[in-house]
Design a protein around this motif. Structure first.
Motif, PDB file in Angstrom:
ATOM      1  N   MET A   1      -9.621 -83.369  36.067  1.00  0.00           N
ATOM      2  CA  MET A   1     -10.085 -83.591  34.813  1.00  0.00           C
ATOM      3  C   MET A   1      -9.442 -82.860  33.649  1.00  0.00           C
ATOM      4  O   MET A   1      -9.044 -81.618  33.446  1.00  0.00           O
ATOM      5  CB  MET A   1     -11.577 -83.229  34.873  1.00  0.00           C
ATOM      6  N   LYS A   2      -9.151 -83.761  32.496  1.00  0.00           N
ATOM      7  CA  LYS A   2      -8.160 -83.190  31.326  1.00  0.00           C
ATOM      8  C   LYS A   2      -9.355 -82.417  30.658  1.00  0.00           C
ATOM      9  O   LYS A   2     -10.395 -82.857  30.357  1.00  0.00           O
ATOM     10  CB  LYS A   2      -7.765 -84.289  30.692  1.00  0.00           C
ATOM     11  N   ASN A   3      -8.830 -81.534  29.914  1.00  0.00           N
ATOM     12  CA  ASN A   3      -9.658 -80.748  28.883  1.00  0.00           C
ATOM     13  C   ASN A   3      -8.876 -80.101  27.741  1.00  0.00           C
ATOM     14  O   ASN A   3      -7.527 -80.140  27.844  1.00  0.00           O
ATOM     15  CB  ASN A   3     -10.393 -79.583  29.714  1.00  0.00           C
ATOM     16  N   THR A  35      -6.391 -75.195  33.470  1.00  0.00           N
ATOM     17  CA  THR A  35      -5.017 -75.513  34.031  1.00  0.00           C
ATOM     18  C   THR A  35      -5.459 -76.659  35.057  1.00  0.00           C
ATOM     19  O   THR A  35      -4.642 -77.086  35.600  1.00  0.00           O
ATOM     20  CB  THR A  35      -4.282 -74.468  34.784  1.00  0.00           C
ATOM     21  N   SER A  36      -6.661 -77.087  35.013  1.00  0.00           N
ATOM     22  CA  SER A  36      -7.207 -78.089  35.812  1.00  0.00           C
ATOM     23  C   SER A  36      -7.191 -77.917  37.412  1.00  0.00           C
ATOM     24  O   SER A  36      -6.854 -78.944  38.219  1.00  0.00           O
ATOM     25  CB  SER A  36      -6.469 -79.501  35.576  1.00  0.00           C
ATOM     26  N   LYS A  37      -7.154 -76.661  37.846  1.00  0.00           N
ATOM     27  CA  LYS A  37      -7.201 -76.309  39.156  1.00  0.00           C
ATOM     28  C   LYS A  37      -8.338 -76.367  39.868  1.00  0.00           C
ATOM     29  O   LYS A  37      -8.487 -76.504  40.980  1.00  0.00           O
ATOM     30  CB  LYS A  37      -6.324 -75.023  39.506  1.00  0.00           C
ATOM     31  N   ASP A  39     -12.324 -77.946  38.796  1.00  0.00           N
ATOM     32  CA  ASP A  39     -13.561 -78.613  37.736  1.00  0.00           C
ATOM     33  C   ASP A  39     -14.760 -77.792  37.654  1.00  0.00           C
ATOM     34  O   ASP A  39     -15.137 -77.190  38.642  1.00  0.00           O
ATOM     35  CB  ASP A  39     -13.988 -79.936  38.337  1.00  0.00           C
ATOM     36  N   PHE A  60     -13.943 -82.044  27.561  1.00  0.00           N
ATOM     37  CA  PHE A  60     -13.497 -82.459  28.704  1.00  0.00           C
ATOM     38  C   PHE A  60     -13.614 -84.066  28.701  1.00  0.00           C
ATOM     39  O   PHE A  60     -14.239 -84.684  28.027  1.00  0.00           O
ATOM     40  CB  PHE A  60     -14.690 -82.075  29.732  1.00  0.00           C
ATOM     41  N   GLU A  65      -6.063 -87.868  33.112  1.00  0.00           N
ATOM     42  CA  GLU A  65      -5.482 -87.164  34.317  1.00  0.00           C
ATOM     43  C   GLU A  65      -4.887 -85.877  33.585  1.00  0.00           C
ATOM     44  O   GLU A  65      -4.559 -85.769  32.364  1.00  0.00           O
ATOM     45  CB  GLU A  65      -4.357 -87.828  34.818  1.00  0.00           C
ATOM     46  N   PRO A  66      -4.970 -84.510  34.449  1.00  0.00           N
ATOM     47  CA  PRO A  66      -4.339 -83.382  33.946  1.00  0.00           C
ATOM     48  C   PRO A  66      -3.113 -83.571  33.328  1.00  0.00           C
ATOM     49  O   PRO A  66      -2.269 -84.300  33.963  1.00  0.00           O
ATOM     50  CB  PRO A  66      -4.729 -82.344  34.828  1.00  0.00           C
TER      51      PRO A  66
END
Length: 67
Positions: A1-3, A35-37, A39, A60, A65-66
Protein backbone atom coordinates in the motif's frame (compact mmCIF):
# COMPACT_ATOMS: atom_id res chain seq x y z
CA UNK A 1 0.00 0.00 0.00
CA UNK A 2 1.41 3.37 -1.01
CA UNK A 3 1.55 6.08 1.64
CA UNK A 4 2.68 9.68 2.13
CA UNK A 5 4.11 9.27 5.63
CA UNK A 6 7.67 10.29 4.71
CA UNK A 7 6.46 13.48 2.99
CA UNK A 8 4.09 14.40 5.81
CA UNK A 9 6.78 13.77 8.42
CA UNK A 10 9.28 15.90 6.50
CA UNK A 11 6.79 18.78 6.29
CA UNK A 12 6.55 18.73 10.09
CA UNK A 13 10.22 17.92 10.67
CA UNK A 14 9.29 14.83 12.69
CA UNK A 15 11.54 11.83 12.99
CA UNK A 16 10.17 8.32 12.71
CA UNK A 17 10.67 8.00 16.48
CA UNK A 18 8.65 11.15 17.14
CA UNK A 19 5.75 9.94 14.99
CA UNK A 20 5.96 6.56 16.71
CA UNK A 21 5.72 8.26 20.11
CA UNK A 22 2.71 10.26 18.95
CA UNK A 23 0.82 7.14 17.82
CA UNK A 24 2.10 4.66 20.41
CA UNK A 25 4.37 2.41 18.33
CA UNK A 26 8.11 2.00 17.86
CA UNK A 27 10.30 3.79 15.34
CA UNK A 28 10.80 0.39 13.68
CA UNK A 29 7.04 -0.01 13.22
CA UNK A 30 6.80 3.43 11.59
CA UNK A 31 9.73 2.54 9.34
CA UNK A 32 8.07 -0.72 8.27
CA UNK A 33 4.82 1.06 7.38
CA UNK A 34 6.56 4.01 5.72
CA UNK A 35 8.67 1.74 3.51
CA UNK A 36 5.66 -0.47 2.67
CA UNK A 37 7.21 -3.54 4.29
CA UNK A 38 4.16 -3.81 6.53
CA UNK A 39 0.55 -2.67 6.12
CA UNK A 40 -0.69 -0.96 9.29
CA UNK A 41 -3.70 -2.17 11.21
CA UNK A 42 -6.80 -0.08 10.64
CA UNK A 43 -6.41 1.34 14.13
CA UNK A 44 -2.79 2.38 13.50
CA UNK A 45 -3.66 3.85 10.11
CA UNK A 46 -6.30 6.06 11.74
CA UNK A 47 -3.87 7.11 14.50
CA UNK A 48 -1.24 8.07 11.92
CA UNK A 49 -3.75 10.08 9.90
CA UNK A 50 -4.97 11.78 13.06
CA UNK A 51 -1.40 12.67 14.06
CA UNK A 52 -1.07 14.50 10.74
CA UNK A 53 -4.55 16.04 11.11
CA UNK A 54 -5.43 14.41 7.79
CA UNK A 55 -8.01 12.06 6.35
CA UNK A 56 -6.86 8.47 6.17
CA UNK A 57 -7.20 8.50 2.38
CA UNK A 58 -4.86 11.51 2.25
CA UNK A 59 -2.13 9.45 3.94
CA UNK A 60 -2.74 5.96 2.51
CA UNK A 61 -3.64 4.78 -0.99
CA UNK A 62 -4.82 1.15 -0.82
CA UNK A 63 -4.77 0.90 -4.64
CA UNK A 64 -1.34 2.44 -5.13
CA UNK A 65 1.75 0.33 -5.54
CA UNK A 66 4.65 1.21 -3.24
CA UNK A 67 7.54 3.09 -4.85
Amino acid sequence: MKNRIRVLRAERRWSQAELGDRVGVSRQAINAVETSKHDPSLSLAFKIAEAFDAKIEDVFDPHGEPD
